[in-house]
Write a protein that holds these residues in place. Structure first.
Motif, PDB file in Angstrom:
ATOM      1  N   ASP A  19       0.847  -1.189   0.000  1.00 62.10           N
ATOM      2  CA  ASP A  19       0.000   0.000   0.000  1.00 62.10           C
ATOM      3  C   ASP A  19       0.887   1.246   0.000  1.00 62.10           C
ATOM      4  OD1 ASP A  19      -1.476   2.300   1.361  1.00 62.10           O
ATOM      5  OD2 ASP A  19      -3.105   0.857   1.061  1.00 62.10           O
ATOM      6  N   VAL A  20       0.741   2.084  -1.013  1.00 64.09           N
ATOM      7  CA  VAL A  20       1.605   3.252  -1.192  1.00 64.09           C
ATOM      8  C   VAL A  20       1.529   4.221  -0.015  1.00 64.09           C
ATOM      9  CG1 VAL A  20       2.087   5.241  -2.676  1.00 64.09           C
ATOM     10  CG2 VAL A  20       1.484   3.054  -3.698  1.00 64.09           C
ATOM     11  N   SER A  21       0.354   4.361   0.590  1.00 67.66           N
ATOM     12  CA  SER A  21       0.210   5.362   1.654  1.00 67.66           C
ATOM     13  C   SER A  21       0.505   4.827   3.049  1.00 67.66           C
ATOM     14  CB  SER A  21      -1.185   5.980   1.612  1.00 67.66           C
ATOM     15  OG  SER A  21      -2.163   4.977   1.770  1.00 67.66           O
ATOM     16  N   ASP A 101       6.870  -6.914  -4.101  1.00 69.95           N
ATOM     17  CA  ASP A 101       6.001  -5.806  -4.476  1.00 69.95           C
ATOM     18  C   ASP A 101       6.101  -5.593  -5.988  1.00 69.95           C
ATOM     19  OD1 ASP A 101       4.671  -3.429  -4.956  1.00 69.95           O
ATOM     20  OD2 ASP A 101       5.590  -2.348  -3.289  1.00 69.95           O
ATOM     21  N   PRO A 102       5.005  -5.813  -6.726  1.00 69.98           N
ATOM     22  CA  PRO A 102       5.038  -5.637  -8.185  1.00 69.98           C
ATOM     23  C   PRO A 102       5.485  -4.236  -8.621  1.00 69.98           C
ATOM     24  CG  PRO A 102       3.014  -6.722  -7.518  1.00 69.98           C
ATOM     25  CD  PRO A 102       3.710  -6.292  -6.256  1.00 69.98           C
ATOM     26  N   ALA A 103       5.207  -3.207  -7.825  1.00 72.82           N
ATOM     27  CA  ALA A 103       5.636  -1.849  -8.172  1.00 72.82           C
ATOM     28  C   ALA A 103       7.158  -1.739  -8.131  1.00 72.82           C
ATOM     29  CB  ALA A 103       5.000  -0.830  -7.222  1.00 72.82           C
ATOM     30  N   PHE A 104       7.771  -2.362  -7.142  1.00 68.95           N
ATOM     31  CA  PHE A 104       9.233  -2.351  -7.045  1.00 68.95           C
ATOM     32  C   PHE A 104       9.842  -3.117  -8.209  1.00 68.95           C
ATOM     33  CE2 PHE A 104      13.354  -3.911  -5.550  1.00 68.95           C
ATOM     34  CZ  PHE A 104      13.936  -2.731  -5.121  1.00 68.95           C
ATOM     35  N   VAL A 105       9.304  -4.289  -8.508  1.00 67.31           N
ATOM     36  CA  VAL A 105       9.811  -5.102  -9.617  1.00 67.31           C
ATOM     37  C   VAL A 105       9.708  -4.334 -10.932  1.00 67.31           C
ATOM     38  CG1 VAL A 105       9.455  -7.225 -10.964  1.00 67.31           C
ATOM     39  CG2 VAL A 105       9.343  -7.292  -8.454  1.00 67.31           C
ATOM     40  N   ALA A 106       8.581  -3.675 -11.153  1.00 65.07           N
ATOM     41  CA  ALA A 106       8.399  -2.898 -12.391  1.00 65.07           C
ATOM     42  C   ALA A 106       9.441  -1.793 -12.494  1.00 65.07           C
ATOM     43  CB  ALA A 106       6.989  -2.316 -12.444  1.00 65.07           C
ATOM     44  N   LYS A 107       9.725  -1.124 -11.393  1.00 65.31           N
ATOM     45  CA  LYS A 107      10.711  -0.041 -11.398  1.00 65.31           C
ATOM     46  C   LYS A 107      12.120  -0.590 -11.627  1.00 65.31           C
ATOM     47  CE  LYS A 107      11.559   4.375 -10.728  1.00 65.31           C
ATOM     48  NZ  LYS A 107      10.973   5.461 -11.490  1.00 65.31           N
ATOM     49  N   VAL A 108      12.420  -1.743 -11.025  1.00 58.88           N
ATOM     50  CA  VAL A 108      13.728  -2.378 -11.250  1.00 58.88           C
ATOM     51  C   VAL A 108      13.894  -2.721 -12.723  1.00 58.88           C
ATOM     52  CG1 VAL A 108      15.057  -4.509 -10.847  1.00 58.88           C
ATOM     53  CG2 VAL A 108      14.096  -3.257  -8.907  1.00 58.88           C
ATOM     54  N   LYS A 109      12.870  -3.301 -13.315  1.00 59.84           N
ATOM     55  CA  LYS A 109      12.938  -3.679 -14.725  1.00 59.84           C
ATOM     56  C   LYS A 109      13.113  -2.444 -15.618  1.00 59.84           C
ATOM     57  CE  LYS A 109      10.204  -7.034 -16.092  1.00 59.84           C
ATOM     58  NZ  LYS A 109       9.079  -7.973 -16.276  1.00 59.84           N
ATOM     59  N   GLU A 110      12.393  -1.390 -15.295  1.00 65.22           N
ATOM     60  CA  GLU A 110      12.488  -0.145 -16.068  1.00 65.22           C
ATOM     61  C   GLU A 110      13.892   0.450 -15.986  1.00 65.22           C
ATOM     62  OE1 GLU A 110      11.144   4.408 -15.250  1.00 65.22           O
ATOM     63  OE2 GLU A 110       9.584   2.895 -14.942  1.00 65.22           O
ATOM     64  N   ARG A 111      14.438   0.545 -14.784  1.00 60.60           N
ATOM     65  CA  ARG A 111      15.769   1.134 -14.602  1.00 60.60           C
ATOM     66  C   ARG A 111      16.870   0.228 -15.165  1.00 60.60           C
ATOM     67  NH1 ARG A 111      17.586   5.520 -14.600  1.00 60.60           N
ATOM     68  NH2 ARG A 111      19.035   5.360 -12.892  1.00 60.60           N
ATOM     69  N   PHE A 112      16.695  -1.093 -15.013  1.00 63.77           N
ATOM     70  CA  PHE A 112      17.695  -1.993 -15.574  1.00 63.77           C
ATOM     71  C   PHE A 112      17.744  -1.859 -17.091  1.00 63.77           C
ATOM     72  CE2 PHE A 112      19.157  -5.902 -17.532  1.00 63.77           C
ATOM     73  CZ  PHE A 112      20.433  -5.959 -16.993  1.00 63.77           C
TER      74      PHE A 112
END
Length: 188
Positions: A19-21, A101-112
């Protein structure tokens, strides 16, 4: 600071950690955690595995950030002759949880993807720095005899050995990036 870190860790390991908040993102800066993770994972840096020098920072009213980067003498297969495959940081305490956390995984994939697409820039920086440091390497070897164990091999010339070490590091890095790309691409 200790209370804040404990609160952040409690949020990370809570049932609503995504949960983001109210979850981990309320206390921890995603961008700094992603970049710190990727740099240490790409380098396969054992010191980034929360074993010794794991540096974080926190400004009043801000979120917990990873960094600055520190302690890379064993990275890039420098001392341990690590293979280019296998995760090192991904399965360590906080990061093992963050990868749930799917949001973290998505960000890792994007930055990688960014780092992967800029491999040639990284190799060019390695080449430029290797050239810039070559005289310092000679003086350093004269003082500390870093290449002594290699001088009985095919060459006893420090610059030749230095060039071989740089070449090995670049080859290892390309293999590492390719292995990580395959692994990150397979993640949901």
């Amino acid at each position: 600071v200790v209370v804040f870190v404990q609160t952040a860790e409690n949020a990370l390991f809570s049932s609503n950690f995504t949960d983001v908040s109210t979850g981990w993102q309320k206390y921890m800066d995603m961008d700094s955690f992603v970049d710190w993770y990727l740099i240490n994972e790409i380098a396969k840096n054992p010191d980034g595995a929360f074993i010794s020098n794991c540096v974080m920072n926190l400004q009043v009213g801000g979120k917990l950030k990873m960094g600055p980067l520190w302690d890379f003498e064993e990275a890039f297969s420098n001392l341990s002759q690590e293979t280019s495959s296998g995760f090192l940081i991904k399965n360590v305490n906080w990061f093992a949880r963050l990868f749930q956390d799917p949001a973290f995984v998505a960000k890792v994939k994007e930055r990688f993807a960014y780092f992967y697409d800029h491999q040639q820039d990284i190799i060019s920086d390695i080449n430029a720095n290797a050239e810039y440091l070559k005289y310092a390497v000679l003086e350093n070897d004269n003082r500390w005899n870093n290449f002594a164990k290699y001088k009985s091999s095919s060459s006893s010339d420090t610059w030749v050995l230095y060039g071989m070490a740089i070449g090995n590091m670049k080859s290892w890095l390309v293999a590492r990036m390719n292995w990580l790309k395959k692994e990150f691409d397979a993640m949901a």
